[in-house]
Design an enzyme around this catalytic site. Structure first.
Site, short mmCIF file in Angstrom:
data_model
loop_
_atom_site.label_atom_id
_atom_site.label_comp_id
_atom_site.label_asym_id
_atom_site.label_seq_id
_atom_site.Cartn_x
_atom_site.Cartn_y
_atom_site.Cartn_z
N GLU A 1 -13.34 58.32 -15.82
CA GLU A 1 -13.94 58.23 -14.48
C GLU A 1 -14.14 59.63 -13.89
O GLU A 1 -15.15 59.89 -13.23
CB GLU A 1 -13.07 57.38 -13.57
CG GLU A 1 -13.58 57.24 -12.15
CD GLU A 1 -14.94 56.57 -12.02
OE1 GLU A 1 -15.52 56.63 -10.92
OE2 GLU A 1 -15.44 56.00 -13.02
N ARG B 1 -30.50 52.51 -2.02
CA ARG B 1 -30.94 51.62 -3.09
C ARG B 1 -32.12 52.19 -3.87
O ARG B 1 -32.53 51.62 -4.89
CB ARG B 1 -31.31 50.25 -2.51
CG ARG B 1 -30.16 49.52 -1.87
CD ARG B 1 -30.59 48.15 -1.39
NE ARG B 1 -30.99 47.30 -2.51
CZ ARG B 1 -30.16 46.58 -3.24
NH1 ARG B 1 -28.87 46.59 -3.00
NH2 ARG B 1 -30.60 45.85 -4.23
N LYS C 1 -27.63 52.84 -6.23
CA LYS C 1 -26.32 52.24 -5.97
C LYS C 1 -26.05 51.00 -6.81
O LYS C 1 -24.99 50.85 -7.40
CB LYS C 1 -26.20 51.91 -4.48
CG LYS C 1 -24.82 51.38 -4.07
CD LYS C 1 -23.75 52.43 -4.25
CE LYS C 1 -22.40 51.94 -3.84
NZ LYS C 1 -21.35 52.91 -4.21
N GLU D 1 -22.19 62.70 -12.46
CA GLU D 1 -23.09 61.98 -11.55
C GLU D 1 -23.59 62.86 -10.41
O GLU D 1 -24.78 62.85 -10.09
CB GLU D 1 -22.36 60.77 -10.95
CG GLU D 1 -22.25 59.57 -11.85
CD GLU D 1 -21.53 58.43 -11.18
OE1 GLU D 1 -21.99 57.28 -11.32
OE2 GLU D 1 -20.51 58.66 -10.50
N LYS E 1 -17.75 61.04 -12.73
CA LYS E 1 -18.01 61.44 -11.35
C LYS E 1 -18.65 62.81 -11.26
O LYS E 1 -19.60 63.01 -10.52
CB LYS E 1 -16.71 61.43 -10.53
CG LYS E 1 -16.33 60.12 -9.93
CD LYS E 1 -17.34 59.68 -8.89
CE LYS E 1 -17.26 58.16 -8.72
NZ LYS E 1 -17.85 57.41 -9.83
N ASN F 1 -37.97 43.54 -5.13
CA ASN F 1 -36.89 44.23 -5.84
C ASN F 1 -36.57 43.42 -7.07
O ASN F 1 -36.28 42.22 -6.97
CB ASN F 1 -35.66 44.36 -4.94
CG ASN F 1 -34.45 44.89 -5.70
OD1 ASN F 1 -34.58 45.73 -6.58
ND2 ASN F 1 -33.26 44.40 -5.35
N GLY F 2 -36.62 44.05 -8.24
CA GLY F 2 -36.33 43.33 -9.47
C GLY F 2 -37.28 43.72 -10.58
O GLY F 2 -37.97 44.75 -10.51
N HIS G 1 -9.57 66.13 -33.38
CA HIS G 1 -10.35 65.55 -34.47
C HIS G 1 -11.85 65.79 -34.28
O HIS G 1 -12.66 64.92 -34.58
CB HIS G 1 -10.06 64.06 -34.61
CG HIS G 1 -8.66 63.75 -34.99
ND1 HIS G 1 -8.15 63.97 -36.25
CD2 HIS G 1 -7.61 63.27 -34.24
CE1 HIS G 1 -6.88 63.62 -36.28
NE2 HIS G 1 -6.52 63.20 -35.07
N TRP H 1 -36.97 52.45 -6.10
CA TRP H 1 -36.43 53.14 -7.27
C TRP H 1 -37.25 52.65 -8.45
O TRP H 1 -37.23 51.48 -8.79
CB TRP H 1 -34.96 52.80 -7.46
CG TRP H 1 -34.28 53.58 -8.54
CD1 TRP H 1 -34.02 54.92 -8.56
CD2 TRP H 1 -33.76 53.06 -9.77
NE1 TRP H 1 -33.36 55.26 -9.72
CE2 TRP H 1 -33.18 54.14 -10.48
CE3 TRP H 1 -33.69 51.79 -10.34
CZ2 TRP H 1 -32.58 53.99 -11.72
CZ3 TRP H 1 -33.08 51.64 -11.57
CH2 TRP H 1 -32.54 52.73 -12.24
N CYS I 1 -34.42 48.41 -5.52
CA CYS I 1 -35.12 48.86 -4.33
C CYS I 1 -34.45 48.26 -3.10
O CYS I 1 -33.64 47.33 -3.21
CB CYS I 1 -36.58 48.41 -4.37
SG CYS I 1 -37.45 48.85 -5.89
#
Length: 589
Positions: free
Chosen positions: A469, A30, A584, A476, A473, A103-104, A492, A77, A2
């Site tokens: 990556e 965040r 983030k 996401e 991306k 936050n946590g 395979h 979040w 958050c």
């Protein structure tokens, strides 16, 4: 995770509500499923909160009408309890005289809640955070002063937190930190405390970073901090001036932060390499540790793991025993004396990476960290630290920070093994050339891929982490399913999905063109549609091939795969800065 902001002033006014709203907008990366604000005035504490974005909640709850001399703001979040009005922060005690934002994650909140309920406390949410104001309330009832009650509440918590609390009648913001970022901004007659510097940067550049385990309070003119042992911290020794301004954290005319930050990659790489060249003493010490280590364990999460995998492959080619470790799987590796951990994290606060280095360090390993945030938790717990100089990254999807991670690791590898590390002083030019030469092609590829349901990204050798990556991306930000494989492994099993029109993106760094060409032909024979990003060696077998010449293939390919993902998202009408279900910095398990 958050975003939190606290502001305290000598004067009661509505102006603080405006500052709080603007700060929350800069913290919205965040978390953005609910928003809340608490004000403390001569009339007491008022809380307004709801599910939604900062803009939506600001309008719905008429936050600009709020007045006070202290404000707390929170953008959430969800971790405990679904996004909802009642789960939004701030949370209050039974009397409404204590308000808390957090936050946590509090691991023992169920036990604490059951105990508090047995004492008559009433809860209104499903969150872990709500136990904190009730704990403070309970300790005050037992005769403690406000600060002692706050400290006792914090000591009761098992978990991670950045906590801000206000109490009616007090002209102080109480704070505590463990495993989650918290930084103070020192103004004139006004002080600030937040998850990240951009929240208050328009108002002050004088900052003070709070360390793990510290607890204290903020007035409009002073800061008081105690360490883990209750010793008073000399805050004056910790004050520093940030060397960038809020414009760096704004879009500056770009449609989205993501595209702006891709275009900032050349400068980020230039600043990062320049910083490393000016700190060769540290680079030499780390290089010696790498050469002497029995094992080098390279750990990171998400994008940082892909950068670490690239580095781990380079080390393996030099005969170094190197283990690439997804940070959340840290329990699968036992550390020992002689191990060296390379921990990679943009924020320096990623909880999985923190847990991995703490475990391995406790088992005898040394730690090198590569982060983008000075004095972050991971950096503080490392034996050696390297700082990238990418500047703030607001877009949730890592772009310029991935490119600077690769640049940092390339520099470290080149220096450690006698390669031409000085050539990297021109690396920014290669990145800039790649962006300028390929953006149109990347846009076309992205728009085509956005129409697909499934994509393969394939590469060999050092191209594989870049393929991984690239797949991450586009997943996401455009929500198109994409998988990465070693190109030789595709026959395979994965090739069974390939049919007419199935899109395959090959990453060709010029190292193994003939082997890669065989894989291309295998896919074409099954009807696959081939896209190619090639450096130095053109294959000529693709429907569309983006081609570059570069001394540093990985640095040139990185912005191209990011541009493809960006334009795929935009073509679908999505906001690439705020991909669903993501935030983030991951500071919770």
């Amino acid at each position: 995770m958050c975003g939190i902001i606290g502001i305290i002033s000598s004067k009661e006014s509505k102006k603080l509500s405006e500052i709080t709203i603007s700060a929350l907008k800069r913290l919205e990366y965040r978390g953005y499923d609910s928003v809340g604000v608490a004000s403390l005035s001569s009339k007491g504490i008022e809380v307004r909160k709801a599910k939604g974005t900062v803009e939506q909640v600001t309008l719905k709850k008429k936050i600009p009408e709020m007045s006070g001399y202290i404000f707390l703001g929170h953008t959430r979040w969800a971790t405990h309890g679904a996004p909802s009005d009642y789960n939004a922060h701030p949370h209050t005690d039974c009397s409404g005289r204590i308000a808390v934002i957090h936050n946590g994650t509090i691991k023992n909140f169920k036990e604490l809640r059951a105990e508090l309920e047995s004492l008559g406390h009433k809860f209104n949410s499903e969150t872990d955070t709500e136990v904190i104001p009730h704990l403070i309330e309970e300790f005050i009832k037992r005769g403690m002063d406000s600060f002692t009650a706050f400290k006792s509440a914090i000591k009761s918590l098992d978990g991670s937190y950045a906590v801000l609390a206000i109490i009616d009648g007090e002209k102080r913001i109480f704070f505590a930190k463990r495993d989650n970022p918290l930084v103070i901004g020192l103004g004139e007659g006004e002080n600030y405390i937040a998850s990240d510097i951009p929240a208050f940067l328009p108002y002050t550049k004088r900052i003070l970073v709070i360390s793990d385990g510290e607890i204290g309070f903020l007035t409009n003119t002073s800061v008081y901090i105690e360490d883990l042992n209750g010793n008073v911290v000399d805050v004056h020794k910790r004050i520093r001036i940030v060397d960038w301004d809020v414009e760096t954290a704004s879009k500056e005319g770009y449609a989205h932060f993501m595209i702006k930050e891709i275009h900032e990659s050349p400068k980020a790489v230039r600043d990062t390499i320049s910083s490393l060249m000016s700190d060769l003493d540290v680079v030499e010490k780390i290089s010696e540790e790498i050469r002497q280590a029995e094992r080098v364990i390279v750990t990171g999460a998400g994008t940082s793991y892909h950068a670490g995998l690239y580095f781990s492959l380079l080390l393996t080619r030099e005969g170094i025993t190197s283990i690439p470790l997804i940070a959340s799987e840290y329990y699968n590796v036992k550390g020992k004396r002689g191990d060296l951990i390379i921990a990679i994290s943009q924020s320096g606060e990623t909880i999985d990476v923190l847990q991995s280095i703490r475990k391995l360090k406790s088992e005898g390993a040394k730690v090198v960290s590569i982060t983008n945030v000075i004095e972050s938790a991971i950096a503080r717990e490392s034996d050696y630290k390297i700082y990238m100089r990418a500047g703030p990254e607001i877009g949730v999807a890592a772009t310029k920070t991935f490119t600077t991670q690769v640049a940092s690791l390339l520099f470290l590898y080149s220096y450690a093994f006698g390669k031409d590390w000085k050539a990297l002083k021109d690396a920014d030019k290669e990145v800039e050339q790649a962006i300028n030469a390929t953006e149109g092609f990347a846009k076309r590829v992205g728009e085509e891929l956005a129409k697909k349901q499934n994509i393969y990204y394939l590469g060999r050798g050092l191209s594989l982490p870049l393929a991984m990556e690239g797949a991450l991306k586009i997943k996401e930000v455009s929500y198109v399913h994409a998988e990465a494989y070693p190109a030789g492994e595709s026959k395979h099993g994965p090739i069974s999905l390939v049919e007419s029109g199935f899109p395959i993106v090959f990453i060709n760094d010029g190292e193994m063109p003939e082997l890669l060409k065989n894989n291309v032909m295998e896919m074409k024979a099954r009807g696959g549609k081939i896209y190619m990003i090639s450096v130095n060696r053109k294959l000529g077998e693709a429907e569309l091939e983006i081609f570059l010449n570069s001394k540093f293939p990985a640095l040139s390919i990185s912005p191209v795969i990011q541009l493809i993902a960006y334009y795929a998202a935009v073509s679908k009408g999505l906001d690439p800065d705020k991909p669903r279900n993501l935030a983030k910095t991951v500071t919770v398990e």
